[in-house]
Design an enzyme around this catalytic site. Structure first.
Site, PDB file in Angstrom:
ATOM      1  N   ARG A 195      51.221 -28.442  -3.086  1.00 29.58           N
ATOM      2  CA  ARG A 195      51.471 -27.338  -2.129  1.00 29.58           C
ATOM      3  C   ARG A 195      52.695 -27.726  -1.330  1.00 29.58           C
ATOM      4  NH1 ARG A 195      52.749 -27.243   2.605  1.00 29.58           N
ATOM      5  NH2 ARG A 195      50.928 -27.793   3.817  1.00 29.58           N
ATOM      6  N   LYS A 213      60.681 -36.380   4.779  1.00 29.38           N
ATOM      7  CA  LYS A 213      59.826 -36.776   5.908  1.00 29.38           C
ATOM      8  C   LYS A 213      60.189 -38.192   6.362  1.00 29.38           C
ATOM      9  CE  LYS A 213      56.815 -33.223   6.186  1.00 29.38           C
ATOM     10  NZ  LYS A 213      56.386 -32.495   7.386  1.00 29.38           N
ATOM     11  N   GLU A 219      50.769 -35.771   2.470  1.00 33.00           N
ATOM     12  CA  GLU A 219      51.644 -34.627   2.744  1.00 33.00           C
ATOM     13  C   GLU A 219      51.580 -33.593   1.631  1.00 33.00           C
ATOM     14  OE1 GLU A 219      53.694 -34.599   5.659  1.00 33.00           O
ATOM     15  OE2 GLU A 219      53.811 -32.485   5.092  1.00 33.00           O
ATOM     16  N   ASP A 220      51.519 -32.352   2.023  1.00 36.23           N
ATOM     17  CA  ASP A 220      51.633 -31.205   1.103  1.00 36.23           C
ATOM     18  C   ASP A 220      50.740 -31.363  -0.126  1.00 36.23           C
ATOM     19  OD1 ASP A 220      53.341 -30.353   3.021  1.00 36.23           O
ATOM     20  OD2 ASP A 220      55.040 -29.961   1.713  1.00 36.23           O
ATOM     21  N   ASP A 251      49.372 -35.118   7.497  1.00 34.65           N
ATOM     22  CA  ASP A 251      50.357 -34.496   8.373  1.00 34.65           C
ATOM     23  C   ASP A 251      50.126 -32.995   8.519  1.00 34.65           C
ATOM     24  OD1 ASP A 251      52.762 -34.270   9.854  1.00 34.65           O
ATOM     25  OD2 ASP A 251      53.808 -33.634   8.038  1.00 34.65           O
ATOM     26  N   ASP A 252      49.739 -32.325   7.442  1.00 35.15           N
ATOM     27  CA  ASP A 252      49.591 -30.867   7.495  1.00 35.15           C
ATOM     28  C   ASP A 252      48.390 -30.465   8.340  1.00 35.15           C
ATOM     29  OD1 ASP A 252      51.799 -30.058   5.678  1.00 35.15           O
ATOM     30  OD2 ASP A 252      50.711 -31.446   4.385  1.00 35.15           O
ATOM     31  N   ASN A 294      56.600 -22.202   6.204  1.00 37.59           N
ATOM     32  CA  ASN A 294      57.886 -22.709   5.711  1.00 37.59           C
ATOM     33  C   ASN A 294      58.035 -22.427   4.228  1.00 37.59           C
ATOM     34  OD1 ASN A 294      58.572 -23.977   8.211  1.00 37.59           O
ATOM     35  ND2 ASN A 294      57.076 -25.564   7.733  1.00 37.59           N
ATOM     36  N   ASN A 309      57.051 -27.373  14.550  1.00 40.59           N
ATOM     37  CA  ASN A 309      57.010 -28.081  13.269  1.00 40.59           C
ATOM     38  C   ASN A 309      56.510 -29.502  13.515  1.00 40.59           C
ATOM     39  OD1 ASN A 309      57.980 -29.733  10.952  1.00 40.59           O
ATOM     40  ND2 ASN A 309      58.778 -27.750  10.289  1.00 40.59           N
TER      41      ASN A 309
HETATM   42  N1  LIG Z   1      55.198 -25.460  10.944  1.00 41.91           N
HETATM   43  C1  LIG Z   1      54.616 -26.529  10.456  1.00 41.91           C
HETATM   44  O1  LIG Z   1      54.755 -27.645  10.992  1.00 41.91           O
HETATM   45  C2  LIG Z   1      53.792 -26.426   9.231  1.00 41.91           C
HETATM   46  C3  LIG Z   1      53.807 -25.306   8.472  1.00 41.91           C
HETATM   47  N2  LIG Z   1      53.035 -25.236   7.357  1.00 41.91           N
HETATM   48  C4  LIG Z   1      53.157 -24.025   6.550  1.00 41.91           C
HETATM   49  O2  LIG Z   1      51.962 -23.296   6.606  1.00 41.91           O
HETATM   50  C5  LIG Z   1      51.766 -22.631   5.383  1.00 41.91           C
HETATM   51  C6  LIG Z   1      50.343 -22.870   4.917  1.00 41.91           C
HETATM   52  O3  LIG Z   1      50.126 -24.249   4.735  1.00 41.91           O
HETATM   53  P1  LIG Z   1      48.648 -24.777   4.404  1.00 41.91           P
HETATM   54  O4  LIG Z   1      47.683 -24.317   5.426  1.00 41.91           O
HETATM   55  O5  LIG Z   1      48.737 -26.215   4.179  1.00 41.91           O
HETATM   56  O6  LIG Z   1      48.376 -24.023   3.036  1.00 41.91           O
HETATM   57  P2  LIG Z   1      46.996 -23.664   2.379  1.00 41.91           P
HETATM   58  O7  LIG Z   1      47.284 -23.295   0.999  1.00 41.91           O
HETATM   59  O8  LIG Z   1      46.012 -24.743   2.655  1.00 41.91           O
HETATM   60  O9  LIG Z   1      46.516 -22.371   3.192  1.00 41.91           O
HETATM   61  C7  LIG Z   1      47.086 -21.102   3.072  1.00 41.91           C
HETATM   62  C8  LIG Z   1      46.135 -20.107   3.680  1.00 41.91           C
HETATM   63  O10 LIG Z   1      46.767 -18.831   3.695  1.00 41.91           O
HETATM   64  C9  LIG Z   1      45.862 -17.875   3.195  1.00 41.91           C
HETATM   65  N3  LIG Z   1      46.573 -16.758   2.589  1.00 41.91           N
HETATM   66  C10 LIG Z   1      47.173 -16.691   1.382  1.00 41.91           C
HETATM   67  N4  LIG Z   1      47.659 -15.470   1.181  1.00 41.91           N
HETATM   68  C11 LIG Z   1      47.346 -14.739   2.274  1.00 41.91           C
HETATM   69  C12 LIG Z   1      47.564 -13.388   2.648  1.00 41.91           C
HETATM   70  N5  LIG Z   1      48.202 -12.560   1.857  1.00 41.91           N
HETATM   71  N6  LIG Z   1      47.105 -12.997   3.841  1.00 41.91           N
HETATM   72  C13 LIG Z   1      46.459 -13.832   4.654  1.00 41.91           C
HETATM   73  N7  LIG Z   1      46.223 -15.123   4.360  1.00 41.91           N
HETATM   74  C14 LIG Z   1      46.670 -15.558   3.178  1.00 41.91           C
HETATM   75  C15 LIG Z   1      45.013 -18.630   2.180  1.00 41.91           C
HETATM   76  O11 LIG Z   1      43.811 -17.940   1.959  1.00 41.91           O
HETATM   77  C16 LIG Z   1      44.837 -19.952   2.909  1.00 41.91           C
HETATM   78  O12 LIG Z   1      43.759 -19.828   3.814  1.00 41.91           O
HETATM   79  C17 LIG Z   1      52.843 -23.130   4.430  1.00 41.91           C
HETATM   80  O13 LIG Z   1      53.859 -22.168   4.369  1.00 41.91           O
HETATM   81  C18 LIG Z   1      53.371 -24.363   5.095  1.00 41.91           C
HETATM   82  O14 LIG Z   1      54.737 -24.557   4.863  1.00 41.91           O
HETATM   83  C19 LIG Z   1      52.182 -26.225   6.985  1.00 41.91           C
HETATM   84  C20 LIG Z   1      52.144 -27.388   7.696  1.00 41.91           C
HETATM   85  C21 LIG Z   1      52.999 -27.592   8.865  1.00 41.91           C
HETATM   86  C1  LIG Z   2      56.243 -28.747   7.847  1.00 40.13           C
HETATM   87  C2  LIG Z   2      55.269 -29.028   6.817  1.00 40.13           C
HETATM   88  O1  LIG Z   2      54.698 -30.106   6.776  1.00 40.13           O
HETATM   89  C3  LIG Z   2      54.965 -28.026   5.838  1.00 40.13           C
HETATM   90  O2  LIG Z   2      55.490 -26.915   5.911  1.00 40.13           O
HETATM   91  O3  LIG Z   2      54.177 -28.341   4.944  1.00 40.13           O
HETATM   92 MG   LIG Z   3      53.723 -30.446   4.975  1.00 40.05          MG
END
Ligand SMILES: NC(=O)C1=CN([C@@H]2O[C@H](COP(=O)(O)OP(=O)(O)OC[C@H]3O[C@@H](n4cnc5c(N)ncnc54)[C@H](O)[C@@H]3O)[C@@H](O)[C@H]2O)C=CC1
Ligand SMILES: CC(=O)C(=O)O
Ligand SMILES: [Mg+2]
Length: 609
Positions: free
Chosen positions: A207, A225, A296-297, A319-320, A464, A508
């Protein structure tokens, strides 16, 4: 005297049938600096395409091998910064242009070169090639220009670089462990050229940001990272190790791509996957007992279980889940300061209930509980929307344990809400938090409704890279008439609205993981606890002053990241002592101990000795 060269170091000029013709140019020198040049052609019989490395015996001097090694070693090379005396001593006279430069001069030229590239991907490749040529100069440049270069080495450009990893591949960084390596990982770790490792970032590429399953193409993420660990918190780059666990990929595009560099098979089943991860971790802790491992990811079918299995066994965190939880908790603390409404009056709607969404909610929960609410009542302030709509106990599908904890029990089976807009109208939230990976899912209708409901609506579009952000900064400010408090996962430029400059925050985990690592590594913590994660969040939040918060600025400027990291690290280390997690005796001056750990990029005489 004889020197050894390896076939991998020479230039292949022709390759057909079973013959590989190779030409190479070498320069022989001695410490008295006599210099001659040799050009030769070698013809080798090869019965297969892949040749084992063959030592070539060439009449030469030991000094020749050493001077080549120095110029080609990203670790030891200084290029034009070698002084005349050093060039003389190392057999480098004549191999470099005459002028001696300082690292500042070199960085200035690199900055001009950086700006000369038209696309961000070209800039990314340029920086990575610089790192491969001269690591010290790369980190000097990055550390001194972090705000400018963060969007290149990190999100969003790193996402594009990962997608094109196979095509853009020039040289390997980090380590790869694939299914074919089962049973041999401990032995393979001995191939890592550096003796000590403080920090490993490991992904299985399943992911990558919001871009899905990229398999081994995900290596850009551990690499990026770790570059932030160095630039943001002063880890020594020689003691960082990026890792990809190649468990296959389910993305057909890559399985069909001739340039894809991972094993070409579907992702392995759970039993084999956990066995591979377990072998990797036990091998790592056998070799480096004090190392911190950052997961991570990793997709949510595995990342929660890995964290649960190992957080009390090894020195590790995800981290996530935890880094994101910490940084958004920090932002939320400042949102409360900005909105001037007590936490108990907030209602939060999350879009996305994956590793990041759940991690963030778990962290923000602590604020409600600290305000005196029971866990049960605190959970009632959260609403989660996933791909099927509002998560409820009556929706009729099987929920994971993590989703079940936040599933609403107050919605009748025939009154399920499917769209985010419906949920917002019904719940009347103070904040919407996007961690869905679905670009554009905060529509005009949704943001306008938030602005109708709240004087200062909180809008966090955290997915992201930029293309996956739930809305842009400009959309959020325009649709809320400039009133919203906005943060995004990837950077957006300031927005002009009605003569005012509105500066979006970058919510972030980059603000947290380097410092969480710094504080815990300095005291040789046994584990990373929730207390340490929360302490990091509070410390970050406290570093934005009231005047900034009132203007809607919820995160501090990135140019201060190293100082921010020191303060956060001290808070994390304090917590580690308080909770009995620190394994080193408490130093008289904790802040000084943190500062003493920090690496400053400079040319180090020891690397030449
Ligand atoms: N700003 C930051 O520091 C971070 C941002 N992220 C971002 O967050 C996003 C998700 O990451 P994770 O939670 O790890 O992924 P994940 O795959 O674990 O979770 C994604 C979630 O979104 C839901 N989803 C999918 N399609 C959807 C839709 N059409 N409508 C509503 N919900 C929907 C899924 O059911 C799931 O619950 C990624 O884009 C990642 O880059 C993740 C970690 C850190
Ligand atoms: C920022 C981060 O860890 C992510 O988007 O997965
Ligand atoms: Mg990440």
């Amino acid at each position: 005297m004889k020197a050894k060269l390896y076939l991998s170091k020479v230039i292949y000029t022709k390759q057909h049938d079973n013959i590989i013709k190779t030409s190479y140019t070498t320069t022989t020198t001695s410490f008295s600096s006599s210099t001659t040049s040799t050009t030769s052609t070698i013809t080798t019989n090869n019965s297969s395409h892949y040749q084992p490395l063959q030592p070539l015996a060439i009449n030469n001097t030991d000094s020749m091998e050493k001077n080549l090694q120095i110029l080609r070693s990203s670790f030891a090379n200084r290029g034009t910064a070698f002084t005349r005396e050093e060039r003389d001593k190392l057999g480098l006279r004549g191999l470099l242009p005459p002028r001696e430069e300082t690292i500042e001069d070199q960085a200035e030229r690199c900055l001009v070169q950086f700006h000369s590239f038209g696309s961000n991907l070209e800039k990314y490749v340029f920086l990575n090639c610089l790192r491969d040529r001269n690591e010290t100069l790369f980190y000097y440049l990055l550390t001194n220009n972090l705000e400018l270069m963060m969007p290149i080495v990190y999100t969003p450009t790193v996402g594009e670089a990962c997608q094109k990893f196979g095509n853009e591949f020039r040289f390997a960084q980090g380590m790869y462990f694939a299914t074919q390596d089962r049973g041999e990982i401990r032995r393979m770790l001995d191939n890592w050229p550096n003796k000590d490792v403080d920090i490993i970032v490991v992904s299985d590429g399943s992911r990558i940001l919001g871009l899905g399953d990229l398999g081994t193409n995900g290596m850009g993420i551990p690499v990026g990272k770790l570059q932030l660990y160095v630039a943001g918190a002063g880890f020594n780059p020689a003691k960082t190790l990026p890792v990809i666990i190649d468990a296959g990929t389910n993305t057909k595009k890559y399985l069909d791509d001739k340039f894809y560099l991972g094993e070409k098979h579907a992702r392995i089943k759970d039993e084999e996957y956990y066995a591979l991860m377990d072998e990797f971790l036990s091998a790592v802790y056998n070799k480096w007992p004090k190392v911190l491992v950052q997961f991570e990811d990793i997709s949510n079918d595995h990342c929660f279980a890995l964290l649960e299995n190992y957080r009390n066994k090894y020195f590790c965190f995800n981290d996530d889940i935890q880094g994101t939880g910490s940084v958004i908790l920090s932002g939320f603390i400042n949102c409360i300061r900005a909105v001037q409404k007590p936490i108990t009056e907030h209602r939060l709607v999350f879009l996305g209930a994956g590793s990041a969404g759940i991690g963030v909610a778990d962290c923000i929960m602590t604020l409600f509980q600290e305000a005196g609410m029971s866990e049960e009542d605190a959970r009632k302030c959260f609403w989660f929307v996933d791909s099927k709509g509002l998560i409820t106990t009556t929706r009729g599908d099987e929920l994971t344990r993590y989703k079940k904890a936040y599933a609403r029990g107050d919605v009748a089976a025939d009154k399920q809400l499917k769209s985010l807009a419906d949920v917002v109208r019904s719940v009347k939230p103070t904040a919407i938090i996007g961690l869905s990976g679905i670009g554009g899912s905060f529509t005009q209708e949704v943001v306008e409704e938030m602005a109708r409901l709240n004087e200062k609506p909180i809008v966090m579009a955290l997915s992201n890279p930029t293309s996956n952000a739930e809305c842009t900064a400009e959309q959020a400010y325009t649709w809320s008439q400039g009133r919203c408090i906005f943060a995004s996962g990837s950077p957006f430029a300031p927005v002009q609205y009605n003569g005012k400059t509105l500066i979006p925050g970058q919510g972030n985990n980059m603000y947290i993981f380097p410092a969480l690592g710094l504080g815990s590594v300095v005291v040789n913590a046994r584990h990373i606890t929730d207390g340490m994660v929360i302490a990091a969040a509070k410390s970050l939040a406290s570093q934005v002053d009231d005047s900034e918060v009132i203007q809607g600025k919820i995160y501090p400027g990135l140019h201060r990241i190293r100082e921010l990291s020191v303060t956060i690290a001290v808070a994390v280390a304090e917590k580690a002592y308080e909770e009995g997690m620190a394994q080193l005796p408490r130093p008289d001056n904790l802040e000084q101990a943190v500062r003493d750990f920090i690496y400053h990029p400079h040319y180090d005489q020891k690397k030449l000795d």
